[in-house]
Motif scaffolding. Structure first.
Motif, PDB file in Angstrom:
ATOM      1  N   TRP A  25      -0.386   1.225   5.640  1.00 43.06           N
ATOM      2  CA  TRP A  25       0.791  -0.318   4.881  1.00 43.06           C
ATOM      3  C   TRP A  25       0.138  -1.884   5.351  1.00 43.06           C
ATOM      4  O   TRP A  25       0.125  -2.369   4.698  1.00 43.06           O
TER       5      TRP A  25
ATOM      6  N   ASN B 274       0.853  -1.124  -0.289  1.00 46.14           N
ATOM      7  CA  ASN B 274       0.263  -0.067  -0.058  1.00 46.14           C
ATOM      8  C   ASN B 274       0.780   1.370  -0.032  1.00 46.14           C
ATOM      9  O   ASN B 274       1.960   1.147   0.820  1.00 46.14           O
ATOM     10  N   ALA B 275       0.425   2.550  -0.569  1.00 45.26           N
ATOM     11  CA  ALA B 275       1.236   3.576  -1.187  1.00 45.26           C
ATOM     12  C   ALA B 275       0.281   4.141   0.228  1.00 45.26           C
ATOM     13  O   ALA B 275      -0.953   4.697  -0.701  1.00 45.26           O
TER      14      ALA B 275
ATOM     15  N   HIS C  93      -1.393  -0.355  -4.121  1.00 49.88           N
ATOM     16  CA  HIS C  93       0.521   0.340  -5.433  1.00 49.88           C
ATOM     17  C   HIS C  93       0.094  -0.353  -6.956  1.00 49.88           C
ATOM     18  O   HIS C  93       0.741   0.761  -8.396  1.00 49.88           O
TER      19      HIS C  93
ATOM     20  N   SER D 126       4.269   7.295   1.386  1.00 52.14           N
ATOM     21  CA  SER D 126       5.310   6.465   2.062  1.00 52.14           C
ATOM     22  C   SER D 126       4.919   5.552   1.215  1.00 52.14           C
ATOM     23  O   SER D 126       3.766   5.360   0.518  1.00 52.14           O
ATOM     24  N   VAL D 127       4.893   4.405   0.966  1.00 49.78           N
ATOM     25  CA  VAL D 127       5.181   2.843   0.787  1.00 49.78           C
ATOM     26  C   VAL D 127       6.096   2.051   0.852  1.00 49.78           C
ATOM     27  O   VAL D 127       6.514   2.003   1.564  1.00 49.78           O
TER      28      VAL D 127
ATOM     29  N   ASP E  66       1.141   4.795  -9.571  1.00 51.54           N
ATOM     30  CA  ASP E  66       2.097   5.150  -8.459  1.00 51.54           C
ATOM     31  C   ASP E  66       2.041   6.990  -8.336  1.00 51.54           C
ATOM     32  O   ASP E  66       0.627   7.489  -8.085  1.00 51.54           O
TER      33      ASP E  66
END
Length: 423
Positions: free
Chosen positions: A95, A21-22, A126, A366-367, A130
């Motif tokens: 996340w 996950n982003a 994701h 964040s990813v 992007d």
């Protein structure tokens, strides 16, 4: 509407048992109603079909993006705001939270609700898109939130490789044979690479965040211009130096840098929901000083970037779907060979002042995913301030070392800018 997932998207999707996950966090100053947020989310879904999509599997267990006939709204989760760092805690929580992508969209929204200050998070799988795509729909969301009847247009979505690779390349017999040959070669090589039976234990994930103020950010950009290097190269050099100083012989002297495919494939528009990326690896020469390294690294970056070919790369990957399982196993079980991934989104071109609210800041995304080394540094610049999100996992990079690397990056930047400050 439906389409098969491309190789890279399938790799990011995995088998549904592990999150990839982003998170795009941002802070708004104003007073909001949930129905207004839901309306804005609905409008960006109306523009972008894949924001409404779920994942289905065909008889061969191949995953497809599919837009169902009934509308599936983007879920909203609301929590009360307690402090400045709530967004970091919620990011780390997101996340780990799997998407039920067979029944709900691959995107959700978190509202950290305060009286006059709210932190909000877009969270998406994701495989969906992007960071560039996410910034596009964030901009549109803010437009609608401020002006509910604003026109944001309708996306003509990418329906497959044929919408990216020009027909004269995609259907060229020589190019097809070349792509298939490289794909077979890579698939065979991947099978021969020895990997551990057990993946490295990731342990606890973490997020370290910091900003450079406007003065430092401006000085950094000016310094890079004076040295005729990009900010990306300068920060890559600082990151490599920091890893070497903190980790010594355990450092790999390799940083992976994503390159926006839109630079090379004009068919992919800024507001397309799309996840395919290109990559180069950057290293330093420790036999020369930092300033000399900048020039050498800049030359290497330009040389490697010039060789990137998104069309052939996509064709090669699409010819290797049967190697997906082995490739994923290599990423998960193989030994780490780079220090981190470093992504620079550059200056975010989103207004900060609106009629109904103010966009105080956009925190760098964040990813974290399950495909090997999770250590990632993302930077972006909004309202003249350079923002950093440094994430990783204890099993790959201990938190104490990550803090030391952060401090070393900051110190390296200050040392290089010091002559300007003196002048």
């Amino acid at each position: 509407m439906k389409r098969k997932l491309l190789f890279g998207e399938r790799m990011l999707l995995g088998d549904g048992t592990e999150a990839f996950n982003a998170v795009i966090p941002f802070r708004l100053r104003g007073i909001f109603k949930e129905e207004d947020i839901q309306h804005a989310l609905g409008q960006i879904q109306a523009k972008h079909p894949w924001l409404r999509a779920i994942i289905t599997h065909d008889e061969n267990n191949i995953p497809w993006f599919e837009v169902p006939g009934n509308h599936l709204p983007i879920p909203i989760r609301t929590v009360m705001r307690k402090g400045e760092n709530d967004w970091q805690e919620e990011s780390a929580k997101e996340w780990q939270t799997l998407f039920n992508y067979e029944e709900k969209p691959l995107i959700r929204f978190i509202w950290i609700k305060g009286e006059e200050l709210s932190d909000m998070l877009f969270v998406f799988h994701h495989c969906l898109c992007d960071g560039g795509s996410a910034m596009a729909f964030l901009y549109e969301f803010l437009q609608i939130l401020d002006h509910p009847s604003a026109e944001i247009g309708v996306e003509s979505p990418i329906l497959g490789i044929q919408d990216v690779v020009p027909a004269e390349i995609l259907n060229n017999r020589r190019q097809k044979l070349k792509a298939k040959f490289i794909g077979r070669l890579a698939a065979t090589a991947i099978k021969c690479i020895p990997v551990s039976k057990k993946a490295i234990e990731r342990k606890n994930d973490y997020l370290i965040h910091w900003k450079f103020d406007k003065e430092t950010s401006s000085e950094l950009i000016s310094y890079c211009k004076s040295q005729e290097v990009t900010v990306n190269t300068f920060l890559s050099a600082a990151v490599l130096h920091a890893f070497k100083k903190v980790r010594g012989n355990a450092a790999f002297n390799k940083v992976s840098c994503p390159v926006d495919i839109r630079r090379f494939a004009p068919q992919i528009k800024d507001d397309h929901i799309f996840a395919f990326g290109l990559m180069i690896v950057v290293s330093a020469n420790y036999k020369i000083n930092f300033a000399e390294n900048l020039y050498a690294m800049q030359e290497a970056v330009e040389r490697k970037t010039a060789k990137l070919n998104p069309y052939i790369t996509m064709m090669v990957m699409e010819s290797a779907h049967d190697a997906l399982k082995n490739f994923t196993k290599l990423l998960k079980h193989g030994k780490s060979s780079n220090d981190c991934m470093f992504s620079n989104l550059g200056r975010i071109q989103i207004p900060h002042q609106y009629k109904e609210f103010t966009l105080d800041t956009i925190f760098s995304p964040s990813v974290i995913g399950p495909l090997g080394n999770t250590t990632t540094l993302v930077t972006s610049t909004f309202r003249g301030e350079m923002d950093f999100s440094f994430m990783g996992s204890e099993g790959y990079l201990p938190y104490s070392e990550a803090l030391a690397i952060r401090d070393e990056v900051i110190e390296t930047v200050k040392l290089q800018l010091d002559p300007i400050a003196v002048l």
